[in-house]
Design a protein around this motif. Sequence first.
Motif, PDB file in Angstrom:
ATOM      1  N   ARG A  90     -14.982   6.823  10.268  1.00 20.37           N
ATOM      2  CA  ARG A  90     -13.913   6.276  11.162  1.00 20.37           C
ATOM      3  C   ARG A  90     -14.090   6.898  12.484  1.00 20.37           C
ATOM      4  N   ARG A 140       1.591  11.408   1.599  1.00 15.40           N
ATOM      5  CA  ARG A 140       0.989  12.639   2.523  1.00 15.40           C
ATOM      6  C   ARG A 140       1.640  13.710   2.281  1.00 15.40           C
ATOM      7  N   ALA A 189      -1.952  13.870   9.312  1.00 14.72           N
ATOM      8  CA  ALA A 189      -3.048  13.239   9.742  1.00 14.72           C
ATOM      9  C   ALA A 189      -2.857  11.945  10.069  1.00 14.72           C
ATOM     10  N   GLY A 190      -3.973  11.222  10.760  1.00 12.90           N
ATOM     11  CA  GLY A 190      -4.280   9.772  10.911  1.00 12.90           C
ATOM     12  C   GLY A 190      -2.937   9.193  11.548  1.00 12.90           C
ATOM     13  N   SER A 191      -2.710   7.994  10.929  1.00 15.88           N
ATOM     14  CA  SER A 191      -1.427   7.359  11.745  1.00 15.88           C
ATOM     15  C   SER A 191      -0.183   8.112  11.762  1.00 15.88           C
ATOM     16  N   ASP A 195      -3.797  13.098   2.342  1.00 18.46           N
ATOM     17  CA  ASP A 195      -3.091  11.907   2.228  1.00 18.46           C
ATOM     18  C   ASP A 195      -4.101  10.856   1.331  1.00 18.46           C
ATOM     19  N   PHE A 196      -3.425  10.025   0.764  1.00 16.64           N
ATOM     20  CA  PHE A 196      -3.998   8.794   0.410  1.00 16.64           C
ATOM     21  C   PHE A 196      -3.204   7.638   0.034  1.00 16.64           C
ATOM     22  N   LYS A 197      -3.925   6.562  -0.260  1.00 17.77           N
ATOM     23  CA  LYS A 197      -3.364   5.220  -0.562  1.00 17.77           C
ATOM     24  C   LYS A 197      -3.492   4.819  -2.060  1.00 17.77           C
ATOM     25  N   GLU A 237       0.847  -1.216   0.031  1.00 17.04           N
ATOM     26  CA  GLU A 237       0.003  -0.070   0.014  1.00 17.04           C
ATOM     27  C   GLU A 237       0.916   1.174   0.002  1.00 17.04           C
ATOM     28  N   LYS A 263     -13.495   9.186   4.270  1.00 16.96           N
ATOM     29  CA  LYS A 263     -14.100   8.039   5.169  1.00 16.96           C
ATOM     30  C   LYS A 263     -13.564   8.523   6.752  1.00 16.96           C
ATOM     31  N   ASP A 272      -1.528  -4.646   8.149  1.00 13.61           N
ATOM     32  CA  ASP A 272      -0.865  -3.645   7.179  1.00 13.61           C
ATOM     33  C   ASP A 272       0.640  -3.148   7.887  1.00 13.61           C
ATOM     34  N   ASP A 302     -12.767   6.630  -0.053  1.00 17.17           N
ATOM     35  CA  ASP A 302     -12.415   5.581   0.852  1.00 17.17           C
ATOM     36  C   ASP A 302     -10.876   5.330   1.337  1.00 17.17           C
ATOM     37  N   ASN A 303     -10.192   5.942   0.312  1.00 21.64           N
ATOM     38  CA  ASN A 303      -8.660   6.005   0.378  1.00 21.64           C
ATOM     39  C   ASN A 303      -7.861   7.156   0.378  1.00 21.64           C
ATOM     40  N   PHE A 304      -8.743   8.273   0.358  1.00 20.96           N
ATOM     41  CA  PHE A 304      -7.954   9.471   0.400  1.00 20.96           C
ATOM     42  C   PHE A 304      -8.544  10.468   1.447  1.00 20.96           C
ATOM     43  N   ARG A 305      -7.469  11.242   2.146  1.00 24.93           N
ATOM     44  CA  ARG A 305      -8.307  12.381   2.983  1.00 24.93           C
ATOM     45  C   ARG A 305      -8.353  13.614   2.157  1.00 24.93           C
ATOM     46  N   ILE A 316       1.645   5.007   0.573  1.00 26.05           N
ATOM     47  CA  ILE A 316       0.825   6.109   1.346  1.00 26.05           C
ATOM     48  C   ILE A 316       1.695   7.185   0.760  1.00 26.05           C
TER      49      ILE A 316
HETATM   50  P1  5GP Z   1      -3.443   6.434   7.651  1.00 28.65           P
HETATM   51  O1  5GP Z   1      -1.946   5.733   7.647  1.00 28.65           O
HETATM   52  O2  5GP Z   1      -3.082   7.689   8.420  1.00 28.65           O
HETATM   53  O3  5GP Z   1      -4.559   5.465   8.278  1.00 28.65           O
HETATM   54  O4  5GP Z   1      -3.846   6.558   6.287  1.00 28.65           O
HETATM   55  C1  5GP Z   1      -3.231   7.224   5.251  1.00 28.65           C
HETATM   56  C2  5GP Z   1      -4.027   7.310   4.153  1.00 28.65           C
HETATM   57  O5  5GP Z   1      -4.154   6.115   3.232  1.00 28.65           O
HETATM   58  C3  5GP Z   1      -5.553   7.756   4.458  1.00 28.65           C
HETATM   59  O6  5GP Z   1      -6.088   8.659   3.195  1.00 28.65           O
HETATM   60  C4  5GP Z   1      -6.208   6.488   4.321  1.00 28.65           C
HETATM   61  O7  5GP Z   1      -7.572   6.466   3.899  1.00 28.65           O
HETATM   62  C5  5GP Z   1      -5.525   5.562   3.406  1.00 28.65           C
HETATM   63  N1  5GP Z   1      -5.128   4.038   3.825  1.00 28.65           N
HETATM   64  C6  5GP Z   1      -4.410   3.576   4.681  1.00 28.65           C
HETATM   65  N2  5GP Z   1      -4.512   2.486   5.010  1.00 28.65           N
HETATM   66  C7  5GP Z   1      -5.652   2.101   4.177  1.00 28.65           C
HETATM   67  C8  5GP Z   1      -6.306   0.796   4.033  1.00 28.65           C
HETATM   68  O8  5GP Z   1      -6.170  -0.253   4.534  1.00 28.65           O
HETATM   69  N3  5GP Z   1      -7.527   1.014   3.408  1.00 28.65           N
HETATM   70  C9  5GP Z   1      -7.931   2.232   2.863  1.00 28.65           C
HETATM   71  N4  5GP Z   1      -9.197   2.094   2.213  1.00 28.65           N
HETATM   72  N5  5GP Z   1      -7.315   3.288   3.003  1.00 28.65           N
HETATM   73  C10 5GP Z   1      -6.090   3.018   3.585  1.00 28.65           C
END
Ligand code: 5GP
Length: 238
Positions: free
Chosen positions: A217, A94, A98-100, A176-178, A90, A213, A129, A198-201, A92
């Motif tokens: 969450r 950024r 944000a997020g993780s 950010d996005f995946k 995956e 999403k 993951d 679902d996979n973009f902020r 990622i």
């Molecule tokens: P974070 O690591 O902050 O949780 O995610 C970073 C970005 O990647 C976010 O935009 C989030 O939506 C996307 N992302 C990370 N892992 C996944 C995943 O397993 N599924 C989906 N749908 N998006 C993910």
Amino acid sequence: MKKTELLYEGKAKKIWKTDDPNLLISEFKDSLTAFNGEKKDEQAGKGALNNKISTILFEYLESKGVPTHFVKMIDDNNMLHKAAEVIKIEVIVRNIAAGSLSRNLGLKEGKKLPFTLVEFDYKNDELGDPKLNDQHALILGLVKEQAELDYIRYMARKINRFLSEFYAQAGLKLVDFKLEFGRDANDNIILIDELSPDNFRLWDKDTNEKMDKDRFRQGLGGLLEAYEEVLKRIQNKG
Ligand code: 5GP
């Protein structure tokens, strides 16, 4: 093009074989999951919104010369695309903390990063993951050589530039996005999966309102309305 056999059912999509071995159909589902499947919900219409948003973004990236698996949108919930062998990374990207990233490094949500960060996660639900560095990816055999990782990073940065500009014209910040990549029948690395909130902020450029999403969450409500607004804005941008 007819669906023949179910190849795979994931959290947000079913992937179907077709009578052409080089083509598959993704059926976008209305289900939502977060925290590795621990939080679940169903929102009627979410799948169709993601299919439509993904279609616009794949067509845009193709017009910019990015090789993708996209062929065409078939109907509200179904997309025809090339078959590809999934690279289990995956990617990622950024622009803003944000997020993780905020959780793990204590960076304040909303802080603009001094440069675009590209990270790799191992696409493996059983392991949750985990983060990957280049050596991990090579040891696991996820790619053939370092040059492939370099290419994936290069493409991810390029896609980020195109999408950030596209969203900016729609009044949205790409936080950010995946992304996911795969290998097509000619062994070329192409962009696969979906391109949806679902996979973009995505945040509103003026108010920073969350339009992705994270509404699910973080239990903020109004997810469908936010996805509808994203679709409307990218349809009418400029
Ligand atoms: P974070 O690591 O902050 O949780 O995610 C970073 C970005 O990647 C976010 O935009 C989030 O939506 C996307 N992302 C990370 N892992 C996944 C995943 O397993 N599924 C989906 N749908 N998006 C993910």
